[in-house]
Enzyme design. Sequence first.
Site, mmCIF file in Angstrom:
data_model
loop_
_atom_site.group_PDB
_atom_site.id
_atom_site.type_symbol
_atom_site.label_atom_id
_atom_site.label_comp_id
_atom_site.label_asym_id
_atom_site.label_seq_id
_atom_site.Cartn_x
_atom_site.Cartn_y
_atom_site.Cartn_z
ATOM 1 N N GLY A 155 0.034 -4.393 10.841
ATOM 2 C CA GLY A 155 1.865 -4.207 9.705
ATOM 3 C C GLY A 155 1.884 -2.679 9.353
ATOM 4 O O GLY A 155 0.353 -1.627 9.250
ATOM 5 N N LYS A 197 0.943 -0.946 -0.130
ATOM 6 C CA LYS A 197 0.319 -0.026 0.035
ATOM 7 C C LYS A 197 0.724 1.151 0.203
ATOM 8 O O LYS A 197 0.978 2.008 -0.584
ATOM 9 C CB LYS A 197 -1.039 -0.055 1.624
ATOM 10 C CG LYS A 197 -2.168 -0.291 1.243
ATOM 11 C CD LYS A 197 -2.926 -0.727 2.031
ATOM 12 C CE LYS A 197 -3.809 -2.451 1.731
ATOM 13 N NZ LYS A 197 -4.776 -2.335 3.685
ATOM 14 N N CYS A 239 -0.513 1.097 6.078
ATOM 15 C CA CYS A 239 -0.819 -0.412 7.328
ATOM 16 C C CYS A 239 -1.621 -1.064 6.467
ATOM 17 O O CYS A 239 -2.472 -1.134 5.943
ATOM 18 C CB CYS A 239 -1.780 0.773 8.514
ATOM 19 S SG CYS A 239 -0.960 2.327 9.393
ATOM 20 N N ASP A 240 -2.239 -2.082 7.463
ATOM 21 C CA ASP A 240 -2.798 -2.813 7.604
ATOM 22 C C ASP A 240 -3.743 -3.529 8.449
ATOM 23 O O ASP A 240 -2.108 -3.930 9.273
ATOM 24 C CB ASP A 240 -2.334 -4.432 6.054
ATOM 25 C CG ASP A 240 -3.593 -4.514 5.861
ATOM 26 O OD1 ASP A 240 -4.479 -4.885 5.171
ATOM 27 O OD2 ASP A 240 -4.012 -6.474 6.458
ATOM 28 N N SER A 241 -4.220 -5.192 9.322
ATOM 29 C CA SER A 241 -4.700 -5.066 9.771
ATOM 30 C C SER A 241 -5.510 -6.600 9.873
ATOM 31 O O SER A 241 -5.845 -6.988 8.533
ATOM 32 C CB SER A 241 -5.698 -4.653 10.820
ATOM 33 O OG SER A 241 -5.034 -3.609 10.717
#
Length: 214
Positions: free
Chosen positions: A111, A53, A74-76
Amino acid sequence: MPVRLVLASASPARRKTLQAAGIEPDVLVSGVDESLVVTERAEDLCLELARLKAQAVVARLRPADDQRTLVLGCDSVLAFEGQILGKPADPDDATARWERMRGRSGVLHSGHCLVDVEAGRQAEAVASTVVHFADISDHEIATYVGTGEPLAVAGAFTIDGLGGPFVERIEGDPSTVIGLSLPLLRRLLAELDLRITDLWTKVAPGNQSVESLG
């Protein structure tokens, strides 16, 4: 030199988390197809997606001479009983997840990839927090899923919205569960020779002008 932070995420919760911490980000959605990344480790998945991203947004920006530009991806995902849970596919999926999760616990991994556009440097890491879910009733599950909120978030829950009452407690940083760990962001900034106070802004009362506090 002024520091500009570009958030590579459409998440209103991530943006609000930054704003509450004194940071007013620009938002540029990456458009990354999350289904293209497959891995067995939740930590690897969320970090790779955060990296993709950030890099997708960096590719659309031009370095500026009069400011330092940072891009934050960001990623969750939720790791629960050996499975990696992102956003539910539909209401039935969200309902089935909650029927399994209630009264149990999982680990929410977020992340983070922070890129210094002008310098061509990046810092990245994963923040993890244990989430203990309440033993909620079938009625509560149906009503919560009916609001649509669980469909829009990793793990099918929030702690800063309607799902808050259904989380008994957490072990770790609350902002990680929201999707953007502020303590981790501070550490990543330090790796790029910046302080989080360099990003602080203040909205003047009565208008929309923003002045730097850093």
